[in-house]
Design a protein around this motif. Structure first.
Motif, PDB file in Angstrom:
ATOM      1  N   TRP A   1       0.824  -1.210   0.000  1.00 50.17           N
ATOM      2  CA  TRP A   1       0.000   0.000   0.000  1.00 50.17           C
ATOM      3  C   TRP A   1       0.858   1.259   0.000  1.00 50.17           C
ATOM      4  O   TRP A   1       0.512   2.272  -0.631  1.00 50.17           O
TER       5      TRP A   1
ATOM      6  N   SER B   1       0.443   4.289  -4.795  1.00 47.51           N
ATOM      7  CA  SER B   1       0.071   5.528  -5.489  1.00 47.51           C
ATOM      8  C   SER B   1       1.124   5.889  -6.525  1.00 47.51           C
ATOM      9  O   SER B   1       0.806   6.301  -7.644  1.00 47.51           O
TER      10      SER B   1
ATOM     11  N   LEU C   1      -4.063   7.085  -4.279  1.00 55.25           N
ATOM     12  CA  LEU C   1      -4.965   6.205  -3.529  1.00 55.25           C
ATOM     13  C   LEU C   1      -5.262   6.741  -2.142  1.00 55.25           C
ATOM     14  O   LEU C   1      -6.048   6.152  -1.413  1.00 55.25           O
TER      15      LEU C   1
ATOM     16  N   VAL D   1      -8.834   2.885  -5.368  1.00 56.96           N
ATOM     17  CA  VAL D   1      -8.109   1.622  -5.560  1.00 56.96           C
ATOM     18  C   VAL D   1      -8.603   0.928  -6.829  1.00 56.96           C
ATOM     19  O   VAL D   1      -7.809   0.481  -7.668  1.00 56.96           O
TER      20      VAL D   1
END
Length: 417
Positions: free
Chosen positions: A99, A103, A110, A186
């Motif tokens: 995560w 981006s 995100l 996402v």
């Protein structure tokens, strides 16, 4: 196109009239190497990693509705890896690491915010269990701390720790790397990047059946026609049992409602995700100022995507015990999604008895946080034919071999579920 400050300025000068479509709308081919059934976060992440890690693009993602319209946009955006079982922790912690850079990798914001996940314990015994879990997390390479008393109050100043509560707070397990990610971004981010790689994303294209000959998959039938393929993956969240049933695969799942709702927006008042374990109620605040609230499943089978007032009352009562100021806010929006949950409370990933047909389901309300890890690992399985070690414990045959992954705290027996 790539998003940048210069591209934003250029489109602003021209009145934002020339933005290209995020996702292409191609004509469906008669044949693909791989068909991914389900255009949610997991399916789109798998498509992205098939292209990015394995150089494959002759792939179709078929979605019954529209991108971002399913469970990917019906969750409460929380990401974390505070699990005790090695199998669950390792997969979720791998996802948490992904995560942080997604981006940049997707060139799409995100809105990942590692604002911290605070899990409240309500007895000395529960706090001891949390300490065990925190120690296991540290051994696995994740951050975790146990806070009590003044330290917990300093971490979450808004939390009411006064005496006399029905369920007093004994302390909390805190994972600072946990937090939130913008859920619909996402789906759009993965879809945009997969489409750019040449993968066909076919919206409003429900699957109606599977052509299976002598135990092997030959084609996927859709409302827009037949698609011949070598492999397919079912990744349809709460509809897993229905779609797998079209292929004659009986999955050990229950499908139940999970609700969430948001309040009217106010100024920033909470900088962490806080979870109340006695009955389950979790609270976070969005960038728009709304408080997002959710809790346990409704506890009965349903595909209705609407929840019970009883569960709303339970969640709100517990949320107000944590943060009494919430009583002055109005609930503004409410929604529900269908969660599919096996008896051991964990996902099902890997091959099915049908050669060439893979399954990714059974995520309950834990699927969103694992999105990039699931895509990464299922892409490896589809590209190489070998089951990666991270998802091997979640195989469908664990229910016959007796190797259940008991994250539900209920045991591996159907009569306890």
């Amino acid at each position: 196109m790539s998003y940048s400050g210069l591209s934003l300025l250029g489109h602003a000068i021209t009145g934002n009239r020339h933005w290209p479509a995020i996702i292409a709308a191609p004509d469906m081919r008669a044949t693909y190497d791989i068909v991914i059934v389900g255009g949610g976060g997991h399916g789109l992440a798998t498509a992205y990693y098939l292209a990015d890690n394995h150089g494959l693009s002759n792939i179709a993602v078929v979605e019954a509705g529209w991108i971002g319209g399913g469970n990917t946009a019906r969750n409460t955006t929380i990401v974390r890896s505070d699990y005790l079982l090695n199998s669950s922790f390792e997969l979720k912690n791998f996802a948490l690491g992904l995560w942080a850079d997604l981006s940049r990798d997707l060139n799409f914001n995100l809105m990942y915010e590692p604002r911290g996940y605070v899990d409240l314990a309500h007895s000395d015994g529960e706090l001891e269990h949390f300490t065990l879990r925190a120690n296991a997390m540290r051994l696995g390479g994740a951050d975790a701390s146990i806070l009590t008393g003044d330290a917990l109050q300093a971490r979450v100043p808004e939390l009411d720790l006064s005496n006399g509560k029905r369920f007093p707070v004994s302390g909390a397990l805190v994972q600072e790397a946990g937090g939130v990610v913008r859920h619909d971004a996402v789906a759009w981010g993965f879809a945009r990047k997969a489409s750019k790689a040449g993968i066909h994303i076919l919206q409003n294209c429900p699957v109606t059946g599977f052509d299976i000959v002598k135990g092997r998959l030959n084609a996927v039938e859709t409302t827009r026609g037949r698609i011949s393929c070598k492999q397919a993956m079912i990744s349809v969240a709460g509809a897993s049992s229905h779609v797998a049933g079209l292929a004659g695969v009986d999955l050990p799942l229950n499908s139940i409602n999970v609700q969430a709702f948001v309040t009217e927006p106010v100024k920033p008042a909470l900088d962490a995700v806080v979870n109340y374990n006695a009955g389950l109620s979790y609270v976070s605040q969005t960038d728009k100022g709304e408080f997002v609230l959710g809790g346990a499943t409704d506890g009965y089978g349903s595909f209705a995507r609407r929840g019970s007032f009883e569960r709303i009352e339970d969640v709100l009562a517990r949320a107000m015990q944590m943060f009494p100021f919430l009583s002055r806010l109005r609930v503004m929006r409410h929604w529900s999604g269908t969660a599919d949950i096996p008896m051991d409370g964990n996902a099902i990933m890997g091959p099915t008895p049908i050669q060439g047909l893979m399954i990714n389901g059974g995520w309950g309300y834990a699927g969103f946080k694992a999105t990039p890890a699931v895509g990464h690992q299922m892409a490896e399985l589809l590209a190489t034919g070998k089951t990666p070690a991270l998802i091997a414990p979640f195989a469908l045959d664990r229910f016959t071999s007796g190797t259940e992954q008991d994250d539900a705290g209920l045991g591996p027996y159907p009569w306890l579920h």
